[in-house]
Design an enzyme around this catalytic site. Structure first.
Site, PDB file in Angstrom:
ATOM      1  N   SER A 156       0.825  -1.203   0.000  1.00 37.41           N
ATOM      2  CA  SER A 156       0.000   0.000   0.000  1.00 37.41           C
ATOM      3  C   SER A 156       0.864   1.259   0.000  1.00 37.41           C
ATOM      4  O   SER A 156       1.614   1.497  -0.928  1.00 37.41           O
ATOM      5  CB  SER A 156      -0.972  -0.042   1.179  1.00 37.41           C
ATOM      6  OG  SER A 156      -2.097   0.752   0.922  1.00 37.41           O
ATOM      7  N   ASP A 181      -1.022  -4.755  -3.399  1.00 41.89           N
ATOM      8  CA  ASP A 181      -2.365  -4.181  -3.267  1.00 41.89           C
ATOM      9  C   ASP A 181      -2.373  -2.660  -3.196  1.00 41.89           C
ATOM     10  O   ASP A 181      -3.003  -2.072  -2.306  1.00 41.89           O
ATOM     11  CB  ASP A 181      -3.094  -4.773  -2.065  1.00 41.89           C
ATOM     12  CG  ASP A 181      -4.595  -4.911  -2.347  1.00 41.89           C
ATOM     13  OD1 ASP A 181      -4.936  -5.307  -3.475  1.00 41.89           O
ATOM     14  OD2 ASP A 181      -5.415  -4.615  -1.463  1.00 41.89           O
ATOM     15  N   HIS A 349      -7.113  -6.217   2.508  1.00 46.85           N
ATOM     16  CA  HIS A 349      -6.102  -5.320   1.947  1.00 46.85           C
ATOM     17  C   HIS A 349      -4.699  -5.705   2.416  1.00 46.85           C
ATOM     18  O   HIS A 349      -3.727  -5.575   1.673  1.00 46.85           O
ATOM     19  CB  HIS A 349      -6.433  -3.879   2.357  1.00 46.85           C
ATOM     20  CG  HIS A 349      -5.456  -2.875   1.859  1.00 46.85           C
ATOM     21  ND1 HIS A 349      -5.026  -2.830   0.548  1.00 46.85           N
ATOM     22  CD2 HIS A 349      -4.813  -1.859   2.493  1.00 46.85           C
ATOM     23  CE1 HIS A 349      -4.166  -1.832   0.399  1.00 46.85           C
ATOM     24  NE2 HIS A 349      -4.019  -1.232   1.567  1.00 46.85           N
TER      25      HIS A 349
END
Length: 386
Positions: A156, A181, A349
């Protein structure tokens, strides 16, 4: 995201448990386990997953900054791991154990500035440029002018910083890049909802066990093993509190806001301070970083990220929790074979925490495929279909 970054994809996860404050049953009910299903939420030390810990000193214009790193392995390329916003290097703990058992490599998991146990003069400067320079400085401080081959792997926000680091050529021995992700299009679309997500999280916890339980039951981390080591790096004791007090029942998912009455402002402020002190006594743990205050940097992390990723002239890997996260630029780039992509379904996530073995297999296969590392323990590559 992690807190911040998790919110970017929240609406796209098919089997997500309801978040506190989202209308789900967890937000209004105390967290209780059914008969015979009690789980252990006690924290686990980093030493069960990493071999050593080091505080790396970096000199700059304002003095010395100290960056916490956790390490494992003694041979092969260095996998430099960058966590997502609000997380810490400990989010890579279970992944580290998994990858070390598959290929010959060295792990360096870094607490980025403002996170974990890293101590810097200006912890509020979380610009992509500053954090990318931090990564380069840490590599230089650890290895000097002749660093070993390095692969940057970031989740991320950490994935965005990895790309900015690679694009600026701040790690001269860089041989590979992996984003987990994070996609520019999805991230930019979610910017407007980030503050609402952050306001929906508990502000305090009565214990580390409570924080770990919340992280699992809210869906922030779906893997209890990872949560037990990872959450220790996300929360800290409130200022002025030396030890947890009391042993009351588990705090509800949300600390409800006090209703303001029509008293004078002085009376309201006084009562608020008293209430805050009582909250700290009963719930002495809070988040290590106030992500809401980093809003001015969010755009800089993600805008232009896809083209920046595609422009890096090294082998690249993109791991996603869902194929619907791809934006236009990455879709075209993937069709042109500019990077390797693998989708790991049924993950939240925090892909590397939810499915550390699958992520380790994907990274190990990538390393072996490009002859960056040697397999160990009879590991067999399984090449993805996309």
């Amino acid at each position: 995201m992690s807190a911040l970054e998790k919110s970017m994809h929240l609406g796209r996860l098919p089997s997500r448990p309801p978040l506190p404050g989202s209308g789900g049953s967890q937000s209004g009910a105390k967290m209780r386990m059914g008969p015979g299903r009690k789980r252990d939420f006690t924290p686990v030390p980093w030493s069960q997953y990493f071999e050593s810990m080091e505080d790396v000193e970096v000199e700059n214009e304002t003095g010395k900054d100290t960056f916490r790193v956790y390490k494992s392995g003694s041979e092969g390329p260095v996998l430099l791991l960058l966590h997502g916003g609000g997380h810490s290097a400990l989010s890579w703990a279970v992944f580290t154990a998994a990858i070390i058992s598959r290929v010959q490599c060295r792990i360096v998991a870094l607490d980025l500035r403002g996170h974990g146990e890293t101590k810097v003069k200006n912890s509020e400067d979380l610009s992509a440029e500053t954090m990318a320079k931090d990564v380069g400085n840490v590599v230089e401080a650890m290895y000097g002018d002749l660093p070993p081959p390095v692969m940057l792997i970031g989740h991320s926000m950490g994935g965005a910083i990895a790309v900015h680091t690679a694009a600026a050529n701040l790690v001269p021995s860089l041989l590979g890049l992996c984003m987990i992700d994070v996609v520019e299009g999805t991230a930019m679309d979610a910017l407007n909802s980030m503050q609402n997500f952050l306001r929906g999280r508990p502000k305090t916890f009565k214990s580390l066990e409570n924080a770990i339980e919340w992280s699992v039951k809210s869906g922030q981390i779906r893997n209890l093993e990872s949560a037990r080591v990872s959450m220790v790096g996300q929360v800290k004791q409130c200022e002025g509190i030396t030890s947890p007090e009391g042993s009351k029942s588990i705090v509800e998912g949300i600390i409800e806001e006090e209703e303001e009455d029509e008293e004078g402002s002085e009376s309201v402020n006084k009562r608020k301070k008293e209430d805050d002190m009582e909250t700290k006594k009963d719930h002495p743990y809070t988040w290590r970083i106030e992500l809401a205050k980093t809003e001015k940097y969010w755009d800089g992390w993600f805008r232009g990220l896809s083209n920046l990723f595609l422009s890096c002239p090294i082998p690249k890997l993109l791991l996603l929790a869902g194929v619907d996260r791809l934006d236009k630029d990455l879709t075209i780039g993937q069709m042109q074979g500019k990077f390797q992509m693998q989708v790991l379904p049924q993950c939240g996530h925090a892909v590397h925490e939810d499915a550390p073995d699958k992520v380790a297999e994907a990274v190990a296969t990538f390393l072996i495929r490009h002859r960056f590392a040697e397999p160990i323990g009879g590991f067999q590559c399984v090449f993805p279909g996309c």
